[in-house]
Write a protein that holds these residues in place. Structure first.
Motif, PDB file in Angstrom:
ATOM      1  N   ARG A  43       0.811  -1.213   0.000  1.00  0.00           N
ATOM      2  CA  ARG A  43       0.000   0.000   0.000  1.00  0.00           C
ATOM      3  C   ARG A  43       0.853   1.277   0.000  1.00  0.00           C
ATOM      4  O   ARG A  43       0.505   2.264  -0.644  1.00  0.00           O
ATOM      5  CB  ARG A  43      -0.926  -0.002   1.214  1.00  0.00           C
ATOM      6  CG  ARG A  43      -1.895   1.169   1.243  1.00  0.00           C
ATOM      7  CD  ARG A  43      -2.788   1.127   2.451  1.00  0.00           C
ATOM      8  NE  ARG A  43      -3.795   0.079   2.331  1.00  0.00           N
ATOM      9  CZ  ARG A  43      -3.820  -1.026   3.067  1.00  0.00           C
ATOM     10  NH1 ARG A  43      -2.888  -1.232   3.989  1.00  0.00           N
ATOM     11  NH2 ARG A  43      -4.767  -1.911   2.910  1.00  0.00           N
ATOM     12  N   LEU A  48       1.638   2.468  -3.543  1.00  0.00           N
ATOM     13  CA  LEU A  48       0.571   2.736  -4.509  1.00  0.00           C
ATOM     14  C   LEU A  48       0.062   4.163  -4.374  1.00  0.00           C
ATOM     15  O   LEU A  48      -0.010   4.716  -3.274  1.00  0.00           O
ATOM     16  CB  LEU A  48      -0.585   1.759  -4.300  1.00  0.00           C
ATOM     17  CG  LEU A  48      -0.300   0.285  -4.594  1.00  0.00           C
ATOM     18  CD1 LEU A  48      -1.509  -0.573  -4.231  1.00  0.00           C
ATOM     19  CD2 LEU A  48       0.075   0.077  -6.062  1.00  0.00           C
ATOM     20  N   ASP A  66      -2.594   4.800 -10.239  1.00  0.00           N
ATOM     21  CA  ASP A  66      -1.667   3.754 -10.671  1.00  0.00           C
ATOM     22  C   ASP A  66      -2.460   2.572 -11.237  1.00  0.00           C
ATOM     23  O   ASP A  66      -3.642   2.382 -10.909  1.00  0.00           O
ATOM     24  CB  ASP A  66      -0.817   3.259  -9.503  1.00  0.00           C
ATOM     25  CG  ASP A  66       0.290   4.225  -9.126  1.00  0.00           C
ATOM     26  OD1 ASP A  66       0.554   5.159  -9.901  1.00  0.00           O
ATOM     27  OD2 ASP A  66       0.879   4.044  -8.036  1.00  0.00           O
ATOM     28  N   LEU A 112      -2.182  -1.447 -11.162  1.00  0.00           N
ATOM     29  CA  LEU A 112      -1.495  -2.580 -10.547  1.00  0.00           C
ATOM     30  C   LEU A 112      -1.904  -3.856 -11.272  1.00  0.00           C
ATOM     31  O   LEU A 112      -3.078  -4.230 -11.282  1.00  0.00           O
ATOM     32  CB  LEU A 112      -1.852  -2.683  -9.066  1.00  0.00           C
ATOM     33  CG  LEU A 112      -1.274  -3.893  -8.324  1.00  0.00           C
ATOM     34  CD1 LEU A 112       0.252  -3.827  -8.289  1.00  0.00           C
ATOM     35  CD2 LEU A 112      -1.843  -3.979  -6.913  1.00  0.00           C
ATOM     36  N   THR A 152      -1.255  -7.861 -11.237  1.00  0.00           N
ATOM     37  CA  THR A 152      -0.675  -8.899 -10.401  1.00  0.00           C
ATOM     38  C   THR A 152      -0.872 -10.278 -11.019  1.00  0.00           C
ATOM     39  O   THR A 152      -1.951 -10.604 -11.508  1.00  0.00           O
ATOM     40  CB  THR A 152      -1.254  -8.873  -8.975  1.00  0.00           C
ATOM     41  OG1 THR A 152      -0.745 -10.003  -8.233  1.00  0.00           O
ATOM     42  CG2 THR A 152      -2.774  -8.933  -8.987  1.00  0.00           C
ATOM     43  N   ALA A 193      -4.978  -2.119  -3.385  1.00  0.00           N
ATOM     44  CA  ALA A 193      -5.326  -1.328  -4.567  1.00  0.00           C
ATOM     45  C   ALA A 193      -6.618  -0.561  -4.347  1.00  0.00           C
ATOM     46  O   ALA A 193      -6.718   0.631  -4.662  1.00  0.00           O
ATOM     47  CB  ALA A 193      -5.444  -2.242  -5.781  1.00  0.00           C
ATOM     48  N   GLU A 202      -6.202   2.431  -1.948  1.00  0.00           N
ATOM     49  CA  GLU A 202      -5.379   3.544  -2.425  1.00  0.00           C
ATOM     50  C   GLU A 202      -5.858   4.130  -3.747  1.00  0.00           C
ATOM     51  O   GLU A 202      -5.256   5.083  -4.249  1.00  0.00           O
ATOM     52  CB  GLU A 202      -3.925   3.081  -2.564  1.00  0.00           C
ATOM     53  CG  GLU A 202      -3.298   2.603  -1.273  1.00  0.00           C
ATOM     54  CD  GLU A 202      -3.360   3.659  -0.180  1.00  0.00           C
ATOM     55  OE1 GLU A 202      -3.174   4.858  -0.506  1.00  0.00           O
ATOM     56  OE2 GLU A 202      -3.598   3.292   0.991  1.00  0.00           O
ATOM     57  N   ALA A 232      -5.905   2.604  -6.718  1.00  0.00           N
ATOM     58  CA  ALA A 232      -5.127   2.111  -7.855  1.00  0.00           C
ATOM     59  C   ALA A 232      -5.973   1.126  -8.652  1.00  0.00           C
ATOM     60  O   ALA A 232      -6.630   0.256  -8.077  1.00  0.00           O
ATOM     61  CB  ALA A 232      -3.839   1.437  -7.371  1.00  0.00           C
ATOM     62  N   HIS A 233      -5.969   1.241  -9.957  1.00  0.00           N
ATOM     63  CA  HIS A 233      -6.697   0.309 -10.811  1.00  0.00           C
ATOM     64  C   HIS A 233      -6.038  -1.070 -10.721  1.00  0.00           C
ATOM     65  O   HIS A 233      -4.811  -1.186 -10.710  1.00  0.00           O
ATOM     66  CB  HIS A 233      -6.721   0.798 -12.250  1.00  0.00           C
ATOM     67  CG  HIS A 233      -7.271   2.183 -12.390  1.00  0.00           C
ATOM     68  ND1 HIS A 233      -8.523   2.540 -11.935  1.00  0.00           N
ATOM     69  CD2 HIS A 233      -6.714   3.313 -12.907  1.00  0.00           C
ATOM     70  CE1 HIS A 233      -8.738   3.827 -12.192  1.00  0.00           C
ATOM     71  NE2 HIS A 233      -7.651   4.324 -12.765  1.00  0.00           N
ATOM     72  N   TYR A 234      -6.872  -2.104 -10.685  1.00  0.00           N
ATOM     73  CA  TYR A 234      -6.385  -3.449 -10.373  1.00  0.00           C
ATOM     74  C   TYR A 234      -6.722  -4.415 -11.498  1.00  0.00           C
ATOM     75  O   TYR A 234      -7.872  -4.500 -11.950  1.00  0.00           O
ATOM     76  CB  TYR A 234      -7.035  -3.906  -9.062  1.00  0.00           C
ATOM     77  CG  TYR A 234      -6.822  -5.360  -8.729  1.00  0.00           C
ATOM     78  CD1 TYR A 234      -5.771  -5.749  -7.904  1.00  0.00           C
ATOM     79  CD2 TYR A 234      -7.676  -6.351  -9.226  1.00  0.00           C
ATOM     80  CE1 TYR A 234      -5.568  -7.087  -7.588  1.00  0.00           C
ATOM     81  CE2 TYR A 234      -7.479  -7.685  -8.914  1.00  0.00           C
ATOM     82  CZ  TYR A 234      -6.425  -8.049  -8.097  1.00  0.00           C
ATOM     83  OH  TYR A 234      -6.233  -9.372  -7.788  1.00  0.00           O
ATOM     84  N   ALA A 243     -13.436   0.088  -3.856  1.00  0.00           N
ATOM     85  CA  ALA A 243     -12.767   0.546  -5.072  1.00  0.00           C
ATOM     86  C   ALA A 243     -13.575   1.655  -5.744  1.00  0.00           C
ATOM     87  O   ALA A 243     -13.005   2.642  -6.239  1.00  0.00           O
ATOM     88  CB  ALA A 243     -12.553  -0.621  -6.031  1.00  0.00           C
ATOM     89  N   ALA A 301     -11.219   3.509  -8.190  1.00  0.00           N
ATOM     90  CA  ALA A 301     -10.419   2.449  -8.808  1.00  0.00           C
ATOM     91  C   ALA A 301     -11.300   1.480  -9.588  1.00  0.00           C
ATOM     92  O   ALA A 301     -12.465   1.271  -9.258  1.00  0.00           O
ATOM     93  CB  ALA A 301      -9.627   1.693  -7.745  1.00  0.00           C
TER      94      ALA A 301
END
Length: 270
Positions: free
Chosen positions: A63, A66, A70, A72, A74, A90, A93, A95-97, A118, A123
């Protein structure tokens, strides 16, 4: 300000494939993983990429790196074991996942736990963005559009050419083993129902004689609820090991816990 693309699991088998695809398109991601030596070597070998040493199992560790906006990506699996802390970081914070998961239970849990958070942080959560299930979704959608509103069911089969056993990562092997004793979701009569994984064996004709294929995963599909509201059933089959179809189905039946078997044999309309 444009966010970074962070590739978590870059030193693994799938991560290496994703990194190669990004680099060929002129995208230079920040590579991330838990092995400092392997990560530094990969970053240098790839043209001096930025790199982060993080542990996917520790959300606080990830975290702090991020930022909102952003992206991310994975590839760290099995996702049932390691994916949720990453998704939580994600979502918290902004952040797009994206992930390469093919694990239906994980996808459903991720949606239940992190979807609303999200949305609050702006996100996008995009799981299962890989071999399974993007190609199947797109192919099924094209077939259903051509078939028209008379179509009521679609079967999706995943196949692979060549020496598949040498092309499977350790994480995928573990996922496959674990998945055989976990229930799988199937879209049936306009709702999700749980069934025993590999409880069905189906034959597809693919450029030749019929082949026996075993369903490993059935999953929540966006096809019925969105573009194809008249669709009654969506079933997904895995055709990687046709010669082991009956054996894997028997193994699943013997290894599945009794409570999961009862859930799988219940009425799909309940």
């Amino acid at each position: 300000m444009t966010g970074r693309i962070i590739l978590l699991g870059a030193t693994g088998y799938t991560g290496d494939l994703v990194l190669d695809a990004l680099l060929r398109r002129g995208v230079r991601p920040t590579v991330a993983g838990r092995d400092p030596a392997a990560l530094a070597a990969l970053a240098e070998r790839s043209g001096g990429l930025d790199h982060l040493v993080v542990d996917a199992a520790t959300p606080d560790d990830l975290r702090k790196h991020l930022r909102r906006g952003d992206v991310l990506i994975t590839t760290v699996g099995p996702f049932e074991r390691f994916g949720l802390p990453v998704a939580q970081a994600a979502a918290d914070e902004g952040a797009h996942y994206l992930d390469s998961s093919g694990e239906v239970g994980f996808v459903r849990t991720l949606h239940a736990r992190h979807h609303h958070r999200a949305r609050e942080t702006g996100a996008v959560m995009l799981p299962a963005f890989g071999y399974d299930y993007v190609p199947g979704f797109l192919t099924a959608a094209l077939a259903l559009r051509k078939a028209g509103p008379a179509a009521r069911a679609v079967d999706i089969g995943y196949f692979a050419d060549g020496p598949i056993r040498r092309g499977i990562s350790q994480g995928t092997r573990t996922t496959m083993r674990d998945g055989l004793i976990l229930p799988s979701a199937r879209w049936y009569r306009h709702r999700l129902v749980d069934e025993r994984t590999a409880s069905r064996v189906h034959r597809f004709t693919v450029r030749g004689p019929p082949q026996v294929r075993v369903p490993r995963l059935r999953h929540r599909s966006p096809l019925p609820a969105r573009e194809f509201p008249s669709l009654d059933a969506v079933t997904v089959y895995n055709g990687w090991f046709p010669e082991l179809s009956r054996l894997l189905s028997l193994y699943s039946a013997l290894a599945t816990p009794p409570h999961a078997s009862r859930r799988a044999t219940g009425s799909p309309t309940c």
